[in-house]
Design a protein around this motif. Structure first.
Motif, PDB file in Angstrom:
ATOM      1  N   GLN A  81     -12.472  29.945  46.374  1.00 32.31           N
ATOM      2  CA  GLN A  81     -13.140  31.236  46.497  1.00 32.31           C
ATOM      3  C   GLN A  81     -12.240  32.157  47.297  1.00 32.31           C
ATOM      4  O   GLN A  81     -11.890  31.849  48.439  1.00 32.31           O
ATOM      5  CB  GLN A  81     -14.493  31.076  47.203  1.00 32.31           C
ATOM      6  N   MET A  82     -11.878  33.285  46.697  1.00 28.57           N
ATOM      7  CA  MET A  82     -10.951  34.211  47.325  1.00 28.57           C
ATOM      8  C   MET A  82     -11.661  35.536  47.554  1.00 28.57           C
ATOM      9  O   MET A  82     -12.072  36.196  46.596  1.00 28.57           O
ATOM     10  CB  MET A  82      -9.729  34.415  46.433  1.00 28.57           C
ATOM     11  N   ASN A  83     -11.816  35.902  48.810  1.00 30.78           N
ATOM     12  CA  ASN A  83     -12.465  37.152  49.188  1.00 30.78           C
ATOM     13  C   ASN A  83     -11.469  38.069  49.884  1.00 30.78           C
ATOM     14  O   ASN A  83     -10.414  37.623  50.329  1.00 30.78           O
ATOM     15  CB  ASN A  83     -13.640  36.874  50.113  1.00 30.78           C
ATOM     16  N   SER A  84     -11.831  39.320  49.983  1.00 29.59           N
ATOM     17  CA  SER A  84     -10.983  40.311  50.662  1.00 29.59           C
ATOM     18  C   SER A  84      -9.546  40.224  50.171  1.00 29.59           C
ATOM     19  O   SER A  84      -8.599  40.189  50.969  1.00 29.59           O
ATOM     20  CB  SER A  84     -11.042  40.104  52.186  1.00 29.59           C
ATOM     21  N   LEU A  85      -9.390  40.202  48.881  1.00 28.66           N
ATOM     22  CA  LEU A  85      -8.062  40.029  48.300  1.00 28.66           C
ATOM     23  C   LEU A  85      -7.152  41.206  48.622  1.00 28.66           C
ATOM     24  O   LEU A  85      -7.599  42.363  48.708  1.00 28.66           O
ATOM     25  CB  LEU A  85      -8.172  39.829  46.795  1.00 28.66           C
ATOM     26  N   LYS A  86      -5.869  40.872  48.789  1.00 29.79           N
ATOM     27  CA  LYS A  86      -4.842  41.854  49.108  1.00 29.79           C
ATOM     28  C   LYS A  86      -3.784  41.830  48.015  1.00 29.79           C
ATOM     29  O   LYS A  86      -3.602  40.810  47.341  1.00 29.79           O
ATOM     30  CB  LYS A  86      -4.189  41.489  50.448  1.00 29.79           C
ATOM     31  N   PRO A  87      -3.044  42.936  47.877  1.00 31.28           N
ATOM     32  CA  PRO A  87      -1.973  42.949  46.864  1.00 31.28           C
ATOM     33  C   PRO A  87      -0.980  41.794  47.061  1.00 31.28           C
ATOM     34  O   PRO A  87      -0.461  41.265  46.070  1.00 31.28           O
ATOM     35  CB  PRO A  87      -1.313  44.303  47.075  1.00 31.28           C
ATOM     36  N   GLU A  88      -0.751  41.402  48.289  1.00 30.86           N
ATOM     37  CA  GLU A  88       0.197  40.306  48.538  1.00 30.86           C
ATOM     38  C   GLU A  88      -0.353  38.937  48.116  1.00 30.86           C
ATOM     39  O   GLU A  88       0.373  37.936  48.170  1.00 30.86           O
ATOM     40  CB  GLU A  88       0.607  40.255  50.012  1.00 30.86           C
ATOM     41  N   ASP A  89      -1.606  38.865  47.702  1.00 31.76           N
ATOM     42  CA  ASP A  89      -2.146  37.630  47.144  1.00 31.76           C
ATOM     43  C   ASP A  89      -1.798  37.471  45.658  1.00 31.76           C
ATOM     44  O   ASP A  89      -2.086  36.428  45.066  1.00 31.76           O
ATOM     45  CB  ASP A  89      -3.672  37.589  47.291  1.00 31.76           C
ATOM     46  N   THR A  90      -1.194  38.495  45.087  1.00 38.42           N
ATOM     47  CA  THR A  90      -0.799  38.438  43.683  1.00 38.42           C
ATOM     48  C   THR A  90       0.199  37.306  43.459  1.00 38.42           C
ATOM     49  O   THR A  90       1.232  37.236  44.126  1.00 38.42           O
ATOM     50  CB  THR A  90      -0.183  39.771  43.247  1.00 38.42           C
ATOM     51  N   ALA A  91      -0.122  36.427  42.522  1.00 42.10           N
ATOM     52  CA  ALA A  91       0.709  35.254  42.263  1.00 42.10           C
ATOM     53  C   ALA A  91       0.102  34.456  41.123  1.00 42.10           C
ATOM     54  O   ALA A  91      -1.037  34.714  40.702  1.00 42.10           O
ATOM     55  CB  ALA A  91       0.801  34.369  43.505  1.00 42.10           C
ATOM     56  N   VAL A  92       0.867  33.484  40.658  1.00 39.03           N
ATOM     57  CA  VAL A  92       0.305  32.457  39.791  1.00 39.03           C
ATOM     58  C   VAL A  92      -0.218  31.351  40.706  1.00 39.03           C
ATOM     59  O   VAL A  92       0.510  30.868  41.574  1.00 39.03           O
ATOM     60  CB  VAL A  92       1.346  31.899  38.808  1.00 39.03           C
ATOM     61  N   TYR A  93      -1.461  30.975  40.508  1.00 43.00           N
ATOM     62  CA  TYR A  93      -2.105  29.959  41.334  1.00 43.00           C
ATOM     63  C   TYR A  93      -2.161  28.643  40.565  1.00 43.00           C
ATOM     64  O   TYR A  93      -2.603  28.612  39.410  1.00 43.00           O
ATOM     65  CB  TYR A  93      -3.505  30.413  41.737  1.00 43.00           C
ATOM     66  N   TRP A 107       0.109  18.546  38.417  1.00 34.35           N
ATOM     67  CA  TRP A 107       0.000  19.998  38.517  1.00 34.35           C
ATOM     68  C   TRP A 107      -0.733  20.553  37.304  1.00 34.35           C
ATOM     69  O   TRP A 107      -0.595  20.040  36.199  1.00 34.35           O
ATOM     70  CB  TRP A 107       1.384  20.642  38.559  1.00 34.35           C
ATOM     71  N   GLY A 108      -1.466  21.645  37.546  1.00 36.37           N
ATOM     72  CA  GLY A 108      -2.018  22.406  36.445  1.00 36.37           C
ATOM     73  C   GLY A 108      -0.981  23.378  35.912  1.00 36.37           C
ATOM     74  O   GLY A 108       0.135  23.483  36.432  1.00 36.37           O
ATOM     75  N   GLN A 109      -1.388  24.128  34.886  1.00 35.74           N
ATOM     76  CA  GLN A 109      -0.441  25.047  34.232  1.00 35.74           C
ATOM     77  C   GLN A 109      -0.386  26.401  34.918  1.00 35.74           C
ATOM     78  O   GLN A 109       0.520  27.187  34.651  1.00 35.74           O
ATOM     79  CB  GLN A 109      -0.830  25.225  32.753  1.00 35.74           C
ATOM     80  N   GLY A 110      -1.338  26.667  35.800  1.00 38.21           N
ATOM     81  CA  GLY A 110      -1.346  27.916  36.552  1.00 38.21           C
ATOM     82  C   GLY A 110      -2.247  28.974  35.943  1.00 38.21           C
ATOM     83  O   GLY A 110      -2.468  29.009  34.738  1.00 38.21           O
ATOM     84  N   THR A 111      -2.763  29.827  36.818  1.00 35.10           N
ATOM     85  CA  THR A 111      -3.560  30.977  36.384  1.00 35.10           C
ATOM     86  C   THR A 111      -3.130  32.193  37.184  1.00 35.10           C
ATOM     87  O   THR A 111      -2.920  32.109  38.396  1.00 35.10           O
ATOM     88  CB  THR A 111      -5.072  30.696  36.548  1.00 35.10           C
ATOM     89  N   GLN A 112      -2.978  33.309  36.499  1.00 38.48           N
ATOM     90  CA  GLN A 112      -2.451  34.524  37.142  1.00 38.48           C
ATOM     91  C   GLN A 112      -3.559  35.248  37.898  1.00 38.48           C
ATOM     92  O   GLN A 112      -4.646  35.491  37.345  1.00 38.48           O
ATOM     93  CB  GLN A 112      -1.857  35.454  36.091  1.00 38.48           C
ATOM     94  N   VAL A 113      -3.258  35.609  39.127  1.00 39.02           N
ATOM     95  CA  VAL A 113      -4.126  36.477  39.919  1.00 39.02           C
ATOM     96  C   VAL A 113      -3.319  37.725  40.272  1.00 39.02           C
ATOM     97  O   VAL A 113      -2.237  37.620  40.847  1.00 39.02           O
ATOM     98  CB  VAL A 113      -4.603  35.775  41.195  1.00 39.02           C
ATOM     99  N   THR A 114      -3.856  38.882  39.909  1.00 40.51           N
ATOM    100  CA  THR A 114      -3.197  40.148  40.204  1.00 40.51           C
ATOM    101  C   THR A 114      -4.160  41.024  40.986  1.00 40.51           C
ATOM    102  O   THR A 114      -5.279  41.275  40.532  1.00 40.51           O
ATOM    103  CB  THR A 114      -2.762  40.863  38.919  1.00 40.51           C
ATOM    104  N   VAL A 115      -3.721  41.473  42.153  1.00 38.84           N
ATOM    105  CA  VAL A 115      -4.538  42.321  43.010  1.00 38.84           C
ATOM    106  C   VAL A 115      -3.890  43.698  43.071  1.00 38.84           C
ATOM    107  O   VAL A 115      -2.756  43.842  43.530  1.00 38.84           O
ATOM    108  CB  VAL A 115      -4.682  41.735  44.419  1.00 38.84           C
ATOM    109  N   SER A 116      -4.602  44.698  42.602  1.00 36.42           N
ATOM    110  CA  SER A 116      -4.070  46.061  42.584  1.00 36.42           C
ATOM    111  C   SER A 116      -4.472  46.794  43.860  1.00 36.42           C
ATOM    112  O   SER A 116      -5.551  46.572  44.414  1.00 36.42           O
ATOM    113  CB  SER A 116      -4.583  46.805  41.363  1.00 36.42           C
ATOM    114  N   SER A 117      -3.606  47.692  44.287  1.00 38.78           N
ATOM    115  CA  SER A 117      -3.872  48.441  45.530  1.00 38.78           C
ATOM    116  C   SER A 117      -4.637  49.724  45.249  1.00 38.78           C
ATOM    117  O   SER A 117      -4.812  50.123  44.111  1.00 38.78           O
ATOM    118  CB  SER A 117      -2.566  48.761  46.239  1.00 38.78           C
TER     119      SER A 117
END
Length: 117
Positions: A81-93, A107-117
């Protein structure tokens, strides 16, 4: 065959929330240490959070107080659970599993998280 399948990534505005899920199969999920890692463009993969079979958790300093890792052994699933997301949290998780006795890692294959400012 071992599979770790992540879901829940996407695009969110700064300050928003996302919940990642990782469904595991082919492993004895309940005994494995589970974790989330992330990798931003041009950066090394870094540990975000871990949870042991007993439910003990650990977090990177950068996400403490904002992210929560949990697991449901009945569903063979780990969550982030990711709250208060910041642009610097942008990454493949990436979802990660490690057997505590054999040391086998998956390992999993990854999922993209993109946080816009």
């Amino acid at each position: 065959q071992v599979q770790l399948v992540e879901s829940g990534g996407g695009l969110v505005q700064a300050g928003g929330s996302l919940r990642l899920s990782c469904a595991a199969s082919g492993i004895i999920f309940s005994v494995n240490v589970m974790a989330w890692y992330r990798q931003a463009p041009g950066k090394q993969r870094e540990l975000v959070a871990t949870i042991t079979s007993g439910g003990s958790t650990n977090y990177a300093d950068s996400v403490k107080g904002r992210f929560t890792i949990s697991r449901d052994n009945a569903k063979n699933t780990v969550y982030l659970q990711m709250n208060s997301l910041k642009p610097e949290d942008t990454a493949v998780y990436y979802c990660y599993a490690r057997h505590p006795w054999t040391g086998k890692v998956y390992w999993g294959q990854g999922t993209q998280v993109t946080v816009s400012s």
